[in-house]
Design a protein around this motif. Structure first.
Motif, PDB file in Angstrom:
ATOM      1  N   LEU A  68      -3.934  -2.373   3.002  1.00 52.85           N
ATOM      2  CA  LEU A  68      -4.115  -1.465   4.130  1.00 52.85           C
ATOM      3  C   LEU A  68      -4.035  -2.229   5.455  1.00 52.85           C
ATOM      4  N   ALA A  85      -6.382   6.078   7.850  1.00 56.65           N
ATOM      5  CA  ALA A  85      -6.225   4.681   7.436  1.00 56.65           C
ATOM      6  C   ALA A  85      -7.333   3.814   8.022  1.00 56.65           C
ATOM      7  N   ASP A 138      -2.779  10.309  10.230  1.00 57.98           N
ATOM      8  CA  ASP A 138      -2.630   9.249   9.225  1.00 57.98           C
ATOM      9  C   ASP A 138      -3.324   7.967   9.682  1.00 57.98           C
ATOM     10  N   SER A 167       0.822  -1.201   0.000  1.00 59.94           N
ATOM     11  CA  SER A 167       0.000   0.000   0.000  1.00 59.94           C
ATOM     12  C   SER A 167       0.859   1.255   0.000  1.00 59.94           C
ATOM     13  N   VAL A 197      -0.057   3.895   1.359  1.00 62.28           N
ATOM     14  CA  VAL A 197      -0.401   4.606   2.590  1.00 62.28           C
ATOM     15  C   VAL A 197       0.746   4.478   3.585  1.00 62.28           C
TER      16      VAL A 197
END
Length: 78
Positions: free
Chosen positions: A38, A15, A11, A2, A4
């Motif tokens: 994720l 998420a 954050d 990911s 992310v």
């Protein structure tokens, strides 16, 4: 993996919100793939936080014997 990155509480909140949105995605879909990526990112973040907490606890316990005898010892470590 990911794209992310979790570097702050903001954050993490984003998420987790996205994780909830993707929960229940159909297997094989693009959303399901994002969900699994994720989930791995969140697991990695959780492992990193747990390692930091463990290190802090070990460091704190390692310093206790160096306190003067007059300094009261915590009940759970005495």
């Amino acid at each position: 993996m990911s794209a992310v990155r979790i570097e702050s509480f903001e954050d993490l909140a984003s998420a987790l919100k996205r994780f909830e949105e993707l929960f229940g995605s159909l297997d094989g879909s693009k959303e399901a793939q994002e969900f699994h990526e994720l989930a791995e990112t969140l697991r990695t973040f959780e492992d990193r936080v747990a390692a930091n907490l463990r290190a802090q606890r070990l460091n704190a316990r390692g310093l206790l014997p160096f306190f003067p005898v007059t300094c009261p010892q915590p009940a759970n470590l005495a």
